[in-house]
Design a protein around this motif. Structure first.
Motif, PDB file in Angstrom:
ATOM      1  N   LEU A  69      38.068  18.717  48.957  1.00 41.48           N
ATOM      2  CA  LEU A  69      36.948  18.585  48.273  1.00 41.48           C
ATOM      3  C   LEU A  69      37.126  19.112  46.777  1.00 41.48           C
ATOM      4  O   LEU A  69      36.639  18.879  45.846  1.00 41.48           O
ATOM      5  CB  LEU A  69      35.749  19.544  48.660  1.00 41.48           C
ATOM      6  N   VAL A  70      38.362  19.859  46.765  1.00 42.11           N
ATOM      7  CA  VAL A  70      38.604  20.617  45.444  1.00 42.11           C
ATOM      8  C   VAL A  70      39.131  19.409  44.554  1.00 42.11           C
ATOM      9  O   VAL A  70      38.973  19.215  43.578  1.00 42.11           O
ATOM     10  CB  VAL A  70      39.745  21.792  45.408  1.00 42.11           C
ATOM     11  N   GLY A  71      40.009  18.631  45.374  1.00 37.63           N
ATOM     12  CA  GLY A  71      40.609  17.385  44.456  1.00 37.63           C
ATOM     13  C   GLY A  71      39.651  16.609  44.196  1.00 37.63           C
ATOM     14  O   GLY A  71      39.481  15.880  42.923  1.00 37.63           O
ATOM     15  N   ALA A  72      38.552  16.230  45.022  1.00 38.05           N
ATOM     16  CA  ALA A  72      37.446  15.219  44.657  1.00 38.05           C
ATOM     17  C   ALA A  72      36.532  15.854  43.656  1.00 38.05           C
ATOM     18  O   ALA A  72      36.225  15.062  42.634  1.00 38.05           O
ATOM     19  CB  ALA A  72      36.665  15.177  45.942  1.00 38.05           C
ATOM     20  N   ALA A  73      36.256  17.304  43.481  1.00 36.43           N
ATOM     21  CA  ALA A  73      35.661  17.755  42.594  1.00 36.43           C
ATOM     22  C   ALA A  73      36.209  17.393  41.339  1.00 36.43           C
ATOM     23  O   ALA A  73      35.940  17.294  40.157  1.00 36.43           O
ATOM     24  CB  ALA A  73      35.387  19.346  42.870  1.00 36.43           C
ATOM     25  N   ALA A  74      37.660  17.830  41.068  1.00 36.89           N
ATOM     26  CA  ALA A  74      38.657  17.513  40.095  1.00 36.89           C
ATOM     27  C   ALA A  74      38.416  16.026  39.529  1.00 36.89           C
ATOM     28  O   ALA A  74      38.198  16.130  38.322  1.00 36.89           O
ATOM     29  CB  ALA A  74      40.046  18.000  40.327  1.00 36.89           C
ATOM     30  N   ARG A  75      38.323  15.179  40.474  1.00 38.25           N
ATOM     31  CA  ARG A  75      38.346  13.775  39.920  1.00 38.25           C
ATOM     32  C   ARG A  75      37.098  13.467  39.291  1.00 38.25           C
ATOM     33  O   ARG A  75      36.956  12.812  38.477  1.00 38.25           O
ATOM     34  CB  ARG A  75      38.653  12.914  41.035  1.00 38.25           C
ATOM     35  N   GLU A  76      36.119  14.276  40.031  1.00 33.25           N
ATOM     36  CA  GLU A  76      34.711  13.971  39.388  1.00 33.25           C
ATOM     37  C   GLU A  76      34.353  14.400  38.036  1.00 33.25           C
ATOM     38  O   GLU A  76      33.974  13.807  37.348  1.00 33.25           O
ATOM     39  CB  GLU A  76      33.667  14.395  40.591  1.00 33.25           C
ATOM     40  N   VAL A  77      34.971  15.607  37.945  1.00 27.02           N
ATOM     41  CA  VAL A  77      34.745  16.265  36.653  1.00 27.02           C
ATOM     42  C   VAL A  77      35.447  15.514  35.520  1.00 27.02           C
ATOM     43  O   VAL A  77      34.993  15.089  34.599  1.00 27.02           O
ATOM     44  CB  VAL A  77      35.145  17.725  36.543  1.00 27.02           C
ATOM     45  N   LEU A  78      36.915  15.203  35.891  1.00 24.37           N
ATOM     46  CA  LEU A  78      37.799  14.614  34.693  1.00 24.37           C
ATOM     47  C   LEU A  78      37.171  13.083  34.564  1.00 24.37           C
ATOM     48  O   LEU A  78      37.262  12.688  33.619  1.00 24.37           O
ATOM     49  CB  LEU A  78      39.116  14.778  35.267  1.00 24.37           C
ATOM     50  N   ALA A  79      36.771  12.547  35.670  1.00 25.64           N
ATOM     51  CA  ALA A  79      36.426  11.203  35.519  1.00 25.64           C
ATOM     52  C   ALA A  79      34.940  11.178  34.527  1.00 25.64           C
ATOM     53  O   ALA A  79      35.141  10.233  33.568  1.00 25.64           O
ATOM     54  CB  ALA A  79      35.958  10.716  36.896  1.00 25.64           C
ATOM     55  N   ARG A  80      34.119  12.085  34.548  1.00 24.45           N
ATOM     56  CA  ARG A  80      33.122  12.205  33.691  1.00 24.45           C
ATOM     57  C   ARG A  80      33.763  12.332  32.068  1.00 24.45           C
ATOM     58  O   ARG A  80      33.056  11.725  31.275  1.00 24.45           O
ATOM     59  CB  ARG A  80      31.990  13.365  33.824  1.00 24.45           C
ATOM     60  N   HIS A  81      34.733  13.077  32.022  1.00 27.99           N
ATOM     61  CA  HIS A  81      35.157  13.188  30.617  1.00 27.99           C
ATOM     62  C   HIS A  81      35.855  11.997  30.022  1.00 27.99           C
ATOM     63  O   HIS A  81      35.634  11.576  28.849  1.00 27.99           O
ATOM     64  CB  HIS A  81      36.222  14.588  30.381  1.00 27.99           C
ATOM     65  N   ALA A  82      36.465  11.248  30.994  1.00 32.83           N
ATOM     66  CA  ALA A  82      37.140  10.024  30.937  1.00 32.83           C
ATOM     67  C   ALA A  82      36.188   8.907  30.405  1.00 32.83           C
ATOM     68  O   ALA A  82      36.423   8.328  29.738  1.00 32.83           O
ATOM     69  CB  ALA A  82      38.046   9.838  32.018  1.00 32.83           C
ATOM     70  N   GLU A  83      34.865   8.772  30.909  1.00 32.39           N
ATOM     71  CA  GLU A  83      33.861   7.978  31.067  1.00 32.39           C
ATOM     72  C   GLU A  83      33.655   8.052  29.229  1.00 32.39           C
ATOM     73  O   GLU A  83      33.291   7.286  28.814  1.00 32.39           O
ATOM     74  CB  GLU A  83      32.747   8.309  31.678  1.00 32.39           C
ATOM     75  N   VAL A  84      33.280   9.511  28.785  1.00 33.06           N
ATOM     76  CA  VAL A  84      32.904   9.598  27.572  1.00 33.06           C
ATOM     77  C   VAL A  84      34.020   8.837  26.502  1.00 33.06           C
ATOM     78  O   VAL A  84      33.744   8.221  25.414  1.00 33.06           O
ATOM     79  CB  VAL A  84      32.754  10.900  27.312  1.00 33.06           C
ATOM     80  N   LEU A  85      35.370   9.328  26.870  1.00 35.21           N
ATOM     81  CA  LEU A  85      36.197   8.611  26.129  1.00 35.21           C
ATOM     82  C   LEU A  85      36.350   7.276  26.099  1.00 35.21           C
ATOM     83  O   LEU A  85      36.523   6.463  25.345  1.00 35.21           O
ATOM     84  CB  LEU A  85      37.635   9.213  26.561  1.00 35.21           C
ATOM     85  N   GLY A  86      35.968   6.456  27.353  1.00 30.34           N
ATOM     86  CA  GLY A  86      36.219   5.178  27.420  1.00 30.34           C
ATOM     87  C   GLY A  86      35.097   4.416  26.823  1.00 30.34           C
ATOM     88  O   GLY A  86      35.239   3.302  26.146  1.00 30.34           O
ATOM     89  N   ALA A  87      34.011   5.155  26.675  1.00 29.76           N
ATOM     90  CA  ALA A  87      32.881   4.496  25.718  1.00 29.76           C
ATOM     91  C   ALA A  87      33.222   4.262  24.321  1.00 29.76           C
ATOM     92  O   ALA A  87      32.809   3.502  23.625  1.00 29.76           O
ATOM     93  CB  ALA A  87      31.329   5.186  25.918  1.00 29.76           C
ATOM     94  N   THR A 129      44.567  13.481  33.233  1.00 32.87           N
ATOM     95  CA  THR A 129      44.849  13.880  31.754  1.00 32.87           C
ATOM     96  C   THR A 129      45.433  12.781  31.048  1.00 32.87           C
ATOM     97  O   THR A 129      45.318  12.525  30.017  1.00 32.87           O
ATOM     98  CB  THR A 129      45.542  15.266  31.805  1.00 32.87           C
ATOM     99  N   ASP A 130      46.548  12.282  31.846  1.00 34.58           N
ATOM    100  CA  ASP A 130      47.372  11.026  31.117  1.00 34.58           C
ATOM    101  C   ASP A 130      46.228  10.017  30.979  1.00 34.58           C
ATOM    102  O   ASP A 130      46.452   9.389  29.724  1.00 34.58           O
ATOM    103  CB  ASP A 130      48.331  10.486  32.352  1.00 34.58           C
ATOM    104  N   ARG A 131      45.274   9.625  31.777  1.00 36.93           N
ATOM    105  CA  ARG A 131      44.556   8.845  31.348  1.00 36.93           C
ATOM    106  C   ARG A 131      43.658   8.873  30.088  1.00 36.93           C
ATOM    107  O   ARG A 131      43.390   7.957  29.222  1.00 36.93           O
ATOM    108  CB  ARG A 131      43.529   8.474  32.497  1.00 36.93           C
ATOM    109  N   MET A 132      43.142  10.205  30.215  1.00 33.89           N
ATOM    110  CA  MET A 132      42.422  10.554  29.034  1.00 33.89           C
ATOM    111  C   MET A 132      43.179  10.645  27.777  1.00 33.89           C
ATOM    112  O   MET A 132      42.723   9.995  26.560  1.00 33.89           O
ATOM    113  CB  MET A 132      41.759  12.208  29.064  1.00 33.89           C
ATOM    114  N   ARG A 133      44.226  10.862  27.749  1.00 34.71           N
ATOM    115  CA  ARG A 133      45.399  10.987  26.698  1.00 34.71           C
ATOM    116  C   ARG A 133      45.470   9.659  26.280  1.00 34.71           C
ATOM    117  O   ARG A 133      45.629   8.962  25.224  1.00 34.71           O
ATOM    118  CB  ARG A 133      46.589  11.668  26.640  1.00 34.71           C
ATOM    119  N   ALA A 134      45.499   8.424  27.207  1.00 32.85           N
ATOM    120  CA  ALA A 134      45.905   7.145  26.830  1.00 32.85           C
ATOM    121  C   ALA A 134      44.465   6.651  26.179  1.00 32.85           C
ATOM    122  O   ALA A 134      44.574   5.729  25.216  1.00 32.85           O
ATOM    123  CB  ALA A 134      46.125   6.290  28.212  1.00 32.85           C
ATOM    124  N   MET A 135      43.537   7.063  26.548  1.00 29.70           N
ATOM    125  CA  MET A 135      42.068   6.613  25.851  1.00 29.70           C
ATOM    126  C   MET A 135      42.010   6.932  24.709  1.00 29.70           C
ATOM    127  O   MET A 135      41.598   6.576  23.640  1.00 29.70           O
ATOM    128  CB  MET A 135      41.057   6.972  26.775  1.00 29.70           C
TER     129      MET A 135
END
Length: 185
Positions: free
Chosen positions: A58-76, A126-132
């Protein structure tokens, strides 16, 4: 009992992960129990354990959930027709920070120092966000700076790195704010 479709399973996993994010944001990773997540999600223990083996999952899933939201903002922003300048990009990203989610993000960074599974999730996101960020800055350099694409990609790398560091600093700052500061702003 009917079997869950893949789409329904994904929806249920997201529901559980979002409940975990709320609990972790409120009480912290260590003080949140599976019982807290069960109560927050409104699901049974069996349902939780059908999707996640244990709290570490669940900690891993929560980390993915939060980080994915930040990545979505960047993706937009990366996909937009008018790429923002690095300053505008950082301002938009920091404006979208949710302090409770920032607390979960910072806690997962701490957990990543000792938990290889969480470290992998944090490093990947983090790598995905940096790439975006790199893509956004490259697009901005090509469009506004009139750089050639290859030169823009090269010039964008250190700028994206600094933007990522500044964004992470803003996440930490938001995470450290007290709840009274959150409501006052």
């Amino acid at each position: 009992m009917p079997r869950l479709t893949d789409a329904r399973k994904q929806l249920r996993r997201a529901q559980i992960a979002e409940a975990a994010v709320r609990c972790f944001g409120r009480s912290g990773l260590e003080r949140t129990s599976i019982a807290d997540i069960i109560a927050e999600s409104g699901l049974s223990a069996g349902s939780i354990y059908a999707h996640y083996r244990n709290k570490a999952d669940l900690v891993g899933a929560a980390a993915r959930e939060v980080l994915a939201r930040h990545a979505e903002v960047l993706g937009a922003y990366a996909a937009g027709d008018t790429p923002p300048s690095p300053d505008e990009l950082l301002a938009c990203l920091t404006a979208a920070i949710n302090p409770a989610e920032a607390r979960v993000g910072v806690q997962t960074w701490g957990e990543a120092t000792t938990n290889p599974a969480v470290r992998d999730v944090v490093a990947d996101m983090t790598d995905r966000m940096r790439a975006m960020l790199h893509d956004c800055v490259t697009a901005w350099l090509v469009k506004d700076g009139h750089h050639e694409p290859a030169a823009a990609r090269e010039s964008a790398a250190p700028i994206a790195h600094r933007l990522m560091a500044l964004y992470q600093a803003e996440l930490l700052y938001a995470a450290l704010r007290s709840p009274t500061e959150e409501t006052a702003s």
